[in-house]
Motif scaffolding. Structure first.
Motif, short mmCIF file in Angstrom:
data_model
loop_
_atom_site.label_atom_id
_atom_site.label_comp_id
_atom_site.label_asym_id
_atom_site.label_seq_id
_atom_site.Cartn_x
_atom_site.Cartn_y
_atom_site.Cartn_z
N LEU A 12 130.75 72.62 44.10
CA LEU A 12 131.61 71.46 43.94
C LEU A 12 131.11 70.63 42.76
N ASN A 13 132.05 70.09 41.99
CA ASN A 13 131.70 69.27 40.82
C ASN A 13 130.90 68.04 41.25
N TYR A 14 129.85 67.74 40.50
CA TYR A 14 129.02 66.55 40.68
C TYR A 14 128.36 66.46 42.05
N ARG A 15 128.15 67.56 42.72
CA ARG A 15 127.42 67.56 44.00
C ARG A 15 126.01 68.06 43.71
N THR A 16 125.11 67.12 43.48
CA THR A 16 123.73 67.47 43.16
C THR A 16 123.09 68.15 44.37
N PRO A 17 122.53 69.34 44.18
CA PRO A 17 121.97 70.03 45.33
C PRO A 17 120.69 69.41 45.90
N ASN A 18 119.88 68.75 45.04
CA ASN A 18 118.61 68.19 45.51
C ASN A 18 118.35 66.83 44.89
N ILE A 19 118.08 65.86 45.76
CA ILE A 19 117.63 64.54 45.33
C ILE A 19 116.43 64.18 46.19
N PHE A 20 115.32 63.85 45.55
CA PHE A 20 114.11 63.48 46.27
C PHE A 20 113.72 62.05 45.88
N ASN A 21 113.43 61.23 46.86
CA ASN A 21 112.97 59.86 46.63
C ASN A 21 111.58 59.70 47.23
N TYR A 22 110.75 58.94 46.55
CA TYR A 22 109.40 58.66 47.03
C TYR A 22 109.05 57.23 46.69
N ALA A 23 108.44 56.54 47.61
CA ALA A 23 108.01 55.16 47.36
C ALA A 23 106.66 54.92 48.01
N ILE A 24 105.87 54.10 47.34
CA ILE A 24 104.57 53.72 47.89
C ILE A 24 104.37 52.23 47.59
N SER A 25 103.81 51.53 48.55
CA SER A 25 103.56 50.09 48.39
C SER A 25 102.08 49.80 48.61
N TYR A 26 101.61 48.78 47.91
CA TYR A 26 100.22 48.35 48.07
C TYR A 26 100.18 46.83 48.08
N MET A 27 99.54 46.26 49.09
CA MET A 27 99.35 44.82 49.18
C MET A 27 97.92 44.52 48.75
N SER A 28 97.78 43.78 47.68
CA SER A 28 96.46 43.46 47.15
C SER A 28 95.78 42.39 48.02
N PRO A 29 94.48 42.23 47.88
CA PRO A 29 93.77 41.21 48.65
C PRO A 29 94.26 39.79 48.35
N TRP A 30 94.86 39.55 47.20
CA TRP A 30 95.37 38.22 46.86
C TRP A 30 96.87 38.09 47.14
N ASN A 31 97.39 38.94 48.06
CA ASN A 31 98.76 38.89 48.55
C ASN A 31 99.82 39.24 47.51
N MET A 32 99.49 40.02 46.52
CA MET A 32 100.47 40.49 45.56
C MET A 32 100.90 41.90 45.99
N LEU A 33 102.22 42.11 46.08
CA LEU A 33 102.76 43.39 46.54
C LEU A 33 103.19 44.23 45.34
N PHE A 34 102.73 45.49 45.31
CA PHE A 34 103.10 46.44 44.27
C PHE A 34 103.93 47.55 44.92
N ASP A 35 105.13 47.78 44.42
CA ASP A 35 106.00 48.86 44.91
C ASP A 35 106.25 49.83 43.77
N LEU A 36 105.87 51.08 43.98
CA LEU A 36 106.11 52.13 42.99
C LEU A 36 107.08 53.12 43.61
N ASN A 37 108.15 53.48 42.88
CA ASN A 37 109.12 54.42 43.42
C ASN A 37 109.46 55.48 42.38
N ALA A 38 109.86 56.64 42.87
CA ALA A 38 110.26 57.75 42.01
C ALA A 38 111.47 58.43 42.62
N LYS A 39 112.35 58.90 41.75
CA LYS A 39 113.55 59.62 42.18
C LYS A 39 113.72 60.84 41.28
N TYR A 40 113.83 62.01 41.91
CA TYR A 40 114.10 63.25 41.19
C TYR A 40 115.50 63.72 41.55
N VAL A 41 116.29 64.05 40.53
CA VAL A 41 117.64 64.58 40.72
C VAL A 41 117.70 65.93 40.03
#
Length: 106
Positions: A12-41
């Motif tokens: 089918l047109n425009y039906r991507t067979p594989n999409i992968f999402n990944y996310a990771i978060s880190y809360m620093s000792p000084w309460n700053m939040l880091f969010d890193l994300n990746a998406k593969y199509v």
């Protein structure tokens, strides 16, 4: 590919067979939040003459809470990947966002 047109036996047109999402978060000792994300199509079938190439997007968001206020900034498509989700309609490269969230009710 599992989305097949039963009449033409083509994907089918425009039906991507594989999409992968990944996310990771880190809360620093000084309460700053880091969010890193990746998406593969994976490669996407458009028609018998065209396919859209596979691509990977990476984003980062940093936020800091101060009392009832949250300040945040983000970068999407950090690698400035050239990509399309529709043929001949390129999507933006690296983009920056920022904002403030204010909490009125606890």
């Amino acid at each position: 590919t599992w989305a097949i047109d039963s009449d033409t036996n083509l994907p089918l047109n425009y039906r991507t067979p594989n999409i992968f999402n990944y996310a990771i978060s880190y809360m620093s000792p000084w309460n700053m939040l880091f969010d890193l994300n990746a998406k593969y199509v994976s490669e996407t079938f458009v028609n018998t003459a065209n396919n859209l190439p596979a691509y990977t997007l990476i984003g980062l968001k940093i936020s800091q809470k101060i009392a009832d206020l949250e300040l945040w900034a983000g970068i999407d498509n950090i690698l400035d990947t050239k990509y399309q989700s529709r043929l001949n309609y390129p999507l933006p490269g690296m983009t920056y966002t920022f904002g403030i969230n204010l909490r009125f009710v606890d």
